[in-house]
Design an enzyme around this catalytic site. Structure first.
Site, PDB file in Angstrom:
ATOM      1  N   ASP A   1      -6.688  -2.725   6.035  1.00  9.34           N
ATOM      2  CA  ASP A   1      -6.989  -1.918   6.831  1.00  9.34           C
ATOM      3  C   ASP A   1      -6.714  -0.095   6.427  1.00  9.34           C
ATOM      4  OD1 ASP A   1      -4.420  -3.220   6.024  1.00  9.34           O
ATOM      5  OD2 ASP A   1      -3.495  -1.208   7.179  1.00  9.34           O
TER       6      ASP A   1
ATOM      7  N   THR B   1       1.130  -1.647   0.372  1.00 11.65           N
ATOM      8  CA  THR B   1      -0.086  -0.225   0.040  1.00 11.65           C
ATOM      9  C   THR B   1       0.810   1.211   0.502  1.00 11.65           C
ATOM     10  OG1 THR B   1      -1.942  -0.815   0.942  1.00 11.65           O
ATOM     11  CG2 THR B   1      -1.877   1.686   1.245  1.00 11.65           C
TER      12      THR B   1
ATOM     13  N   THR C   1       1.164  -0.584   6.176  1.00 14.35           N
ATOM     14  CA  THR C   1       1.282  -1.227   4.825  1.00 14.35           C
ATOM     15  C   THR C   1       2.163  -3.027   5.516  1.00 14.35           C
ATOM     16  OG1 THR C   1       1.979  -1.652   2.993  1.00 14.35           O
ATOM     17  CG2 THR C   1       3.738  -1.076   4.188  1.00 14.35           C
ATOM     18  N   GLY C   2       0.952  -3.631   4.616  1.00 18.27           N
ATOM     19  CA  GLY C   2       1.298  -5.403   5.316  1.00 18.27           C
ATOM     20  C   GLY C   2      -0.523  -5.992   5.096  1.00 18.27           C
ATOM     21  N   VAL C   3      -0.400  -6.442   5.960  1.00 14.53           N
ATOM     22  CA  VAL C   3      -1.673  -7.747   6.753  1.00 14.53           C
ATOM     23  C   VAL C   3      -2.816  -6.817   7.264  1.00 14.53           C
ATOM     24  CG1 VAL C   3      -2.615  -9.626   6.728  1.00 14.53           C
ATOM     25  CG2 VAL C   3      -0.166 -10.118   5.908  1.00 14.53           C
ATOM     26  N   GLY C   4      -3.539  -5.844   6.105  1.00 12.96           N
ATOM     27  CA  GLY C   4      -4.381  -5.609   6.760  1.00 12.96           C
ATOM     28  C   GLY C   4      -5.060  -6.530   8.127  1.00 12.96           C
TER      29      GLY C   4
ATOM     30  N   ARG D   1     -13.830  -7.991   0.697  1.00  4.64           N
ATOM     31  CA  ARG D   1     -12.861  -7.380   1.249  1.00  4.64           C
ATOM     32  C   ARG D   1     -12.038  -6.151   1.483  1.00  4.64           C
ATOM     33  NH1 ARG D   1      -7.119  -6.098   2.212  1.00  4.64           N
ATOM     34  NH2 ARG D   1      -5.925  -7.315   3.819  1.00  4.64           N
ATOM     35  N   VAL D   2     -12.214  -5.618   2.772  1.00  2.00           N
ATOM     36  CA  VAL D   2     -11.947  -4.518   3.020  1.00  2.00           C
ATOM     37  C   VAL D   2     -10.296  -4.649   4.168  1.00  2.00           C
ATOM     38  CG1 VAL D   2     -12.009  -2.055   4.179  1.00  2.00           C
ATOM     39  CG2 VAL D   2     -14.084  -3.386   2.322  1.00  2.00           C
TER      40      VAL D   2
HETATM   41  N1  ASP Z   1      -2.432  -3.398   3.482  1.00  2.00           N
HETATM   42  C1  ASP Z   1      -3.004  -3.847   2.914  1.00  2.00           C
HETATM   43  C2  ASP Z   1      -4.432  -4.516   2.824  1.00  2.00           C
HETATM   44  O1  ASP Z   1      -4.518  -5.408   3.496  1.00  2.00           O
HETATM   45  C3  ASP Z   1      -2.103  -4.737   1.640  1.00  2.00           C
HETATM   46  C4  ASP Z   1      -0.661  -3.940   2.044  1.00  2.00           C
HETATM   47  O2  ASP Z   1      -0.378  -3.103   2.135  1.00  2.00           O
HETATM   48  O3  ASP Z   1       0.270  -4.814   1.354  1.00  2.00           O
HETATM   49  O4  ASP Z   1      -5.385  -4.849   1.998  1.00  2.00           O
END
Ligand code: ASP
Length: 317
Positions: free
Chosen positions: A181, A150, A201-204, A178-179
């Protein structure tokens, strides 16, 4: 003082433009949007805006947010389909008294009613990635969700105002609807001009469990430096997830306080971020964890070249 910090190397071009604007006196609220728009418009960045990777149904559903740290006003969209710049829609929603967060069909209808441009956001290259991933998931049992990023941008302007914006296509192969973070206030972003701002950023699904961005800002308010706040939030959340949930996904953050001091933390191998302030020339840093601390250093030319090659590499289907 002025400053700007953003997640990932992909933010470099937009941050570079916005840094010049901030140095010339531009407002933080517009600078974050301009920096994000540059990423949304660039077709080879496959996790944001045009060219973003699709859901498991092969559709591109985009999430974005914007927040004004002076008034705490925010706007956000989730699952927005075929509108050119989700972050601009988020900013416009942030100027409304109600309906700050709109998703799906309602978000699209509102955007169209306000004159936002329609654009087919799915590119042939994104479809090639999609077909390849479908095959890999079936043949090799790879997780369909790997590969996401992100863009999150924080700016501080010369009047002392701060702002943050995010934009993403979310997890690759996510379920329709799906939404993550990124459009969720307090998780993917938070900004208070009297304290500072953070974005993740990462796994929401995991970042939301820790209300990550709000928690970083809260710790800065209590006196932590941005780096202390970033490190402590990321590694405490990771520990908590490991012991209570049994696993922890990718967690990376950047933050900045009202003085323009910044921090970054990550639990993955390489997390890049971009920063420029009145006292820090524009730099792409590569962050890595060393135990419960994040260390970072400027990337070198070889790293930049490898990056440029990677985003242009042909996709072997
Ligand atoms: N955080 C984002 C989500 O989970 C994806 C990402 O930042 O890589 O949608």
């Amino acid at each position: 003082m002025w400053g700007i910090i953003a997640t990932w190397r992909m933010a470099l071009e937009g941050v570079s433009e916005s840094a010049s604007a901030l140095a010339g006196g531009s407002a933080a609220t517009a600078s974050v949007v301009d920096a994000v728009v540059a990423v949304e418009d660039f077709p080879l960045y496959k996790s944001v805006g045009y060219g973003g990777l699709p859901t498991e149904n092969g559709e591109v559903e985009l999430d974005a947010a914007w927040m004004d740290g002076d008034t705490l006003a925010f706007g956000a969209v989730g699952n927005l389909v075929d509108i050119a710049n989700p972050v601009k829609v988020a900013q416009a929603l942030g100027r409304q008294r109600y309906n700050s967060l709109l998703v799906g069909q309602g978000a699209r209808e509102w955007a169209l009613s306000q004159g936002f441009a329609e654009k087919k956001m799915l590119t042939e290259r994104a479809m090639q990635h999609y077909r390849k991933r479908c095959r890999e998931t079936l043949d090799k049992g790879l997780s369909p969700y790997d590969g996401h990023d992100t863009v999150g941008v924080i700016a501080l302007d010369q009047r002392g105002s701060m702002s943050v914006a995010t934009s993403t296509s979310g997890l690759f192969m996510k379920k329709r609807g799906r939404v993550g973070d990124s459009p969720i206030i307090g998780s993917g972003f938070y900004c208070d001009s009297q304290i500072g701002a953070a974005t993740a950023t990462g796994v929401g699904e995991d970042l939301m469990k820790g209300c990550t961005s709000y928690e970083i800002v809260r710790r800065m308010e209590q006196g932590m430096t941005p780096q202390q706040a970033a490190d402590s939030v990321v590694y405490e959340l990771e520990d908590k997830l490991m012991s209570r949930f049994g696993r922890a996904g990718d967690l990376s953050v950047v933050c900045m306080n009202r003085k323009g001091e910044f921090g970054a933390a990550t639990n993955i191998k390489t997390f890049s971020f971009v920063v420029a302030t009145a006292s820090q020339p524009l730099t792409v840093f590569r962050a890595e964890r060393v135990k419960e601390k994040t260390h970072y250093q400027p990337v070198d030319d070889a790293w930049m070249q490898a990056y440029a090659d990677r985003i242009r590499a042909p996709i072997e289907e």
